[in-house]
Design a protein around this motif. Structure first.
Motif, PDB file in Angstrom:
ATOM      1  N   ASP A  79      37.790 -44.174-117.382  1.00 39.75           N
ATOM      2  CA  ASP A  79      38.946 -44.871-116.827  1.00 39.75           C
ATOM      3  C   ASP A  79      38.848 -45.028-115.318  1.00 39.75           C
ATOM      4  O   ASP A  79      39.531 -45.888-114.742  1.00 39.75           O
ATOM      5  CB  ASP A  79      40.231 -44.118-117.188  1.00 39.75           C
ATOM      6  CG  ASP A  79      40.568 -44.220-118.676  1.00 39.75           C
ATOM      7  OD1 ASP A  79      40.063 -45.163-119.331  1.00 39.75           O
ATOM      8  OD2 ASP A  79      41.310 -43.363-119.180  1.00 39.75           O
ATOM      9  N   ALA A  80      38.032 -44.217-114.661  1.00 40.94           N
ATOM     10  CA  ALA A  80      37.821 -44.372-113.226  1.00 40.94           C
ATOM     11  C   ALA A  80      36.849 -45.503-112.907  1.00 40.94           C
ATOM     12  O   ALA A  80      36.620 -45.821-111.739  1.00 40.94           O
ATOM     13  CB  ALA A  80      37.310 -43.072-112.619  1.00 40.94           C
ATOM     14  N   GLY A  81      36.248 -46.111-113.938  1.00 41.72           N
ATOM     15  CA  GLY A  81      35.348 -47.237-113.720  1.00 41.72           C
ATOM     16  C   GLY A  81      33.913 -46.862-113.433  1.00 41.72           C
ATOM     17  O   GLY A  81      33.142 -47.681-112.925  1.00 41.72           O
ATOM     18  N   CYS A  82      33.515 -45.636-113.773  1.00 41.94           N
ATOM     19  CA  CYS A  82      32.154 -45.199-113.456  1.00 41.94           C
ATOM     20  C   CYS A  82      31.094 -46.039-114.153  1.00 41.94           C
ATOM     21  O   CYS A  82      30.028 -46.294-113.576  1.00 41.94           O
ATOM     22  CB  CYS A  82      31.979 -43.725-113.834  1.00 41.94           C
ATOM     23  SG  CYS A  82      32.897 -42.583-112.771  1.00 41.94           S
ATOM     24  N   VAL A  83      31.367 -46.476-115.369  1.00 42.20           N
ATOM     25  CA  VAL A  83      30.368 -47.268-116.100  1.00 42.20           C
ATOM     26  C   VAL A  83      30.253 -48.662-115.492  1.00 42.20           C
ATOM     27  O   VAL A  83      29.155 -49.234-115.428  1.00 42.20           O
ATOM     28  CB  VAL A  83      30.714 -47.334-117.595  1.00 42.20           C
ATOM     29  CG1 VAL A  83      29.651 -48.128-118.358  1.00 42.20           C
ATOM     30  CG2 VAL A  83      30.826 -45.935-118.191  1.00 42.20           C
ATOM     31  N   VAL A  84      31.366 -49.220-115.028  1.00 41.38           N
ATOM     32  CA  VAL A  84      31.316 -50.512-114.331  1.00 41.38           C
ATOM     33  C   VAL A  84      30.470 -50.382-113.068  1.00 41.38           C
ATOM     34  O   VAL A  84      29.623 -51.231-112.777  1.00 41.38           O
ATOM     35  CB  VAL A  84      32.733 -50.996-113.980  1.00 41.38           C
ATOM     36  CG1 VAL A  84      32.670 -52.281-113.147  1.00 41.38           C
ATOM     37  CG2 VAL A  84      33.549 -51.223-115.241  1.00 41.38           C
ATOM     38  N   GLY A 195      33.744 -48.581-109.062  1.00 39.16           N
ATOM     39  CA  GLY A 195      34.244 -47.300-109.556  1.00 39.16           C
ATOM     40  C   GLY A 195      35.473 -46.844-108.790  1.00 39.16           C
ATOM     41  O   GLY A 195      36.093 -47.623-108.068  1.00 39.16           O
ATOM     42  N   ASN A 196      35.831 -45.565-108.973  1.00 43.43           N
ATOM     43  CA  ASN A 196      36.987 -44.983-108.275  1.00 43.43           C
ATOM     44  C   ASN A 196      38.204 -45.895-108.398  1.00 43.43           C
ATOM     45  O   ASN A 196      38.877 -46.208-107.409  1.00 43.43           O
ATOM     46  CB  ASN A 196      36.651 -44.713-106.818  1.00 43.43           C
ATOM     47  CG  ASN A 196      37.663 -43.835-106.124  1.00 43.43           C
ATOM     48  OD1 ASN A 196      38.529 -43.213-106.750  1.00 43.43           O
ATOM     49  ND2 ASN A 196      37.566 -43.762-104.810  1.00 43.43           N
ATOM     50  N   ARG A 197      38.491 -46.310-109.610  1.00 40.86           N
ATOM     51  CA  ARG A 197      39.576 -47.262-109.855  1.00 40.86           C
ATOM     52  C   ARG A 197      40.905 -46.704-109.354  1.00 40.86           C
ATOM     53  O   ARG A 197      41.256 -45.556-109.605  1.00 40.86           O
ATOM     54  CB  ARG A 197      39.653 -47.569-111.350  1.00 40.86           C
ATOM     55  CG  ARG A 197      40.608 -48.684-111.727  1.00 40.86           C
ATOM     56  CD  ARG A 197      40.445 -48.996-113.204  1.00 40.86           C
ATOM     57  NE  ARG A 197      39.113 -49.526-113.499  1.00 40.86           N
ATOM     58  CZ  ARG A 197      38.506 -49.372-114.677  1.00 40.86           C
ATOM     59  NH1 ARG A 197      39.064 -48.654-115.641  1.00 40.86           N
ATOM     60  NH2 ARG A 197      37.307 -49.910-114.857  1.00 40.86           N
ATOM     61  N   ASP A 198      41.633 -47.551-108.632  1.00 45.05           N
ATOM     62  CA  ASP A 198      42.911 -47.162-108.025  1.00 45.05           C
ATOM     63  C   ASP A 198      42.753 -45.981-107.071  1.00 45.05           C
ATOM     64  O   ASP A 198      43.715 -45.264-106.793  1.00 45.05           O
ATOM     65  CB  ASP A 198      43.956 -46.828-109.095  1.00 45.05           C
ATOM     66  CG  ASP A 198      44.300 -48.028-109.973  1.00 45.05           C
ATOM     67  OD1 ASP A 198      44.291 -49.156-109.448  1.00 45.05           O
ATOM     68  OD2 ASP A 198      44.563 -47.824-111.167  1.00 45.05           O
ATOM     69  N   ALA A 200      41.469 -43.143-107.534  1.00 46.59           N
ATOM     70  CA  ALA A 200      41.938 -41.943-108.224  1.00 46.59           C
ATOM     71  C   ALA A 200      41.340 -40.665-107.652  1.00 46.59           C
ATOM     72  O   ALA A 200      42.048 -39.670-107.453  1.00 46.59           O
ATOM     73  CB  ALA A 200      41.608 -42.044-109.719  1.00 46.59           C
ATOM     74  N   SER A 201      40.032 -40.673-107.383  1.00 44.56           N
ATOM     75  CA  SER A 201      39.407 -39.453-106.882  1.00 44.56           C
ATOM     76  C   SER A 201      39.847 -39.147-105.460  1.00 44.56           C
ATOM     77  O   SER A 201      39.996 -37.987-105.075  1.00 44.56           O
ATOM     78  CB  SER A 201      37.875 -39.567-106.940  1.00 44.56           C
ATOM     79  OG  SER A 201      37.394 -40.530-106.015  1.00 44.56           O
ATOM     80  N   TRP A 202      40.059 -40.185-104.649  1.00 47.52           N
ATOM     81  CA  TRP A 202      40.498 -39.972-103.271  1.00 47.52           C
ATOM     82  C   TRP A 202      41.905 -39.396-103.232  1.00 47.52           C
ATOM     83  O   TRP A 202      42.200 -38.535-102.406  1.00 47.52           O
ATOM     84  CB  TRP A 202      40.443 -41.279-102.489  1.00 47.52           C
ATOM     85  CG  TRP A 202      39.047 -41.765-102.239  1.00 47.52           C
ATOM     86  CD1 TRP A 202      37.877 -41.149-102.617  1.00 47.52           C
ATOM     87  CD2 TRP A 202      38.664 -42.955-101.556  1.00 47.52           C
ATOM     88  NE1 TRP A 202      36.801 -41.884-102.216  1.00 47.52           N
ATOM     89  CE2 TRP A 202      37.243 -43.002-101.564  1.00 47.52           C
ATOM     90  CE3 TRP A 202      39.374 -43.984-100.954  1.00 47.52           C
ATOM     91  CZ2 TRP A 202      36.535 -44.053-100.975  1.00 47.52           C
ATOM     92  CZ3 TRP A 202      38.679 -45.027-100.368  1.00 47.52           C
ATOM     93  CH2 TRP A 202      37.271 -45.060-100.378  1.00 47.52           C
ATOM     94  N   LYS A 203      42.765 -39.875-104.122  1.00 47.17           N
ATOM     95  CA  LYS A 203      44.115 -39.317-104.188  1.00 47.17           C
ATOM     96  C   LYS A 203      44.060 -37.868-104.642  1.00 47.17           C
ATOM     97  O   LYS A 203      44.841 -37.030-104.167  1.00 47.17           O
ATOM     98  CB  LYS A 203      44.974 -40.148-105.138  1.00 47.17           C
ATOM     99  CG  LYS A 203      45.341 -41.523-104.591  1.00 47.17           C
ATOM    100  CD  LYS A 203      46.331 -42.237-105.480  1.00 47.17           C
ATOM    101  CE  LYS A 203      45.701 -42.685-106.785  1.00 47.17           C
ATOM    102  NZ  LYS A 203      46.656 -43.464-107.620  1.00 47.17           N
TER     103      LYS A 203
END
Length: 242
Positions: A79-84, A195-198, A200-203
């Motif tokens: 869901d974080a977009g890693c595969v994209v 990746g890092n959609r929205d 997410a990891s930074w938040k």
């Protein structure tokens, strides 16, 4: 006139000339330059898959969700977009080893030297995923994505240690290390790369991202950053209070 007096007089004269030819101006309310004017960021192309085939997409989504499982702090790797992120990287210069010397001779190097083989990153993924898929099915009689979370973790542990042998030119532990490294890059990198959609990891870790200035918080240790992160493209995600 001595040397010191001469240099002092010359310096004063140059300053006077510069002051006379320059017109004073003030900058207020906006930057005197345009961000990324010289080299604008290029976001990934939305939609579709550029490198992975449908089977590889299913397999990679299952893998990244175990490398970065979802919890109460963040979404999982899929869901974080890693595969994209991986798909676009492998379809681009990274996948073709554009910045690596690939002319040979190819010899097995030391562990500290990293990968020394003839396959490009895209070639390693294509061969590695096929070999991994077959090895799991041969060993457990099922595809990786159908296994329980504990079984998937055990398989990935065997892959990391080299206990799970892969056919062909793919060395198991090296392939695991490559996938893990690239997955983390996708999870923590800027969203401009897919990746890092929205953010997410930074938040999750309180990282301000590409904010222009956050000097007022640099010295405030052990305190959560109150403002949301900013991506390279300028997108802002505001933090929720509490």
């Amino acid at each position: 006139m001595n040397r010191r007096a001469f240099l002092t007089t010359t310096a004063v004269g140059l300053v006077a000339l510069a002051a006379g030819s320059a017109s004073a101006r003030s900058i207020s309310g906006r930057l005197p330059w345009t961000a990324f004017a010289g080299e604008p960021p290029t976001p990934v192309t939305p939609g579709g898959w550029h490198f992975f085939n449908p089977r590889e997409v299913v397999l990679m989504e299952a893998i990244v969700d175990r490398l970065i499982p979802a919890d109460d702090l963040s979404v999982g790797g899929r869901d974080a977009g890693c595969v994209v992120f991986l798909d676009r990287q492998l379809a681009g210069p990274f996948g073709g080893a554009a910045r690596a010397y690939m002319q040979g001779p190819f010899q097995e190097g030391l562990k500290t030297q990293g990968y020394q083989g003839s396959l490009t990153p895209s070639g390693r993924y294509r061969a590695g995923l096929a070999a991994f898929d077959k090895a799991v099915n041969d060993k457990l009689g099922a595809r990786f994505e159908t296994l329980s979370a504990d079984q998937q973790d055990a398989v990935l542990t065997d892959l990391e240690s080299g206990k799970l042998t892969l056919a062909g030119k793919v060395e198991a532990s090296q392939f695991f290390a490559l996938v893990l490294e690239n997955t983390m890059e996708g999870f923590f990198g800027d969203p401009v790369h897919g990746g890092n959609r929205d953010m997410a990891s930074w938040k999750m870790i309180g990282f301000p991202g590409a904010r222009y200035d956050y000097r007022d918080w640099v010295d405030q240790h052990d305190k959560p950053y109150p403002r949301g992160p900013v991506s390279i493209l300028g997108n802002i995600v505001e933090q929720q209070a509490g």
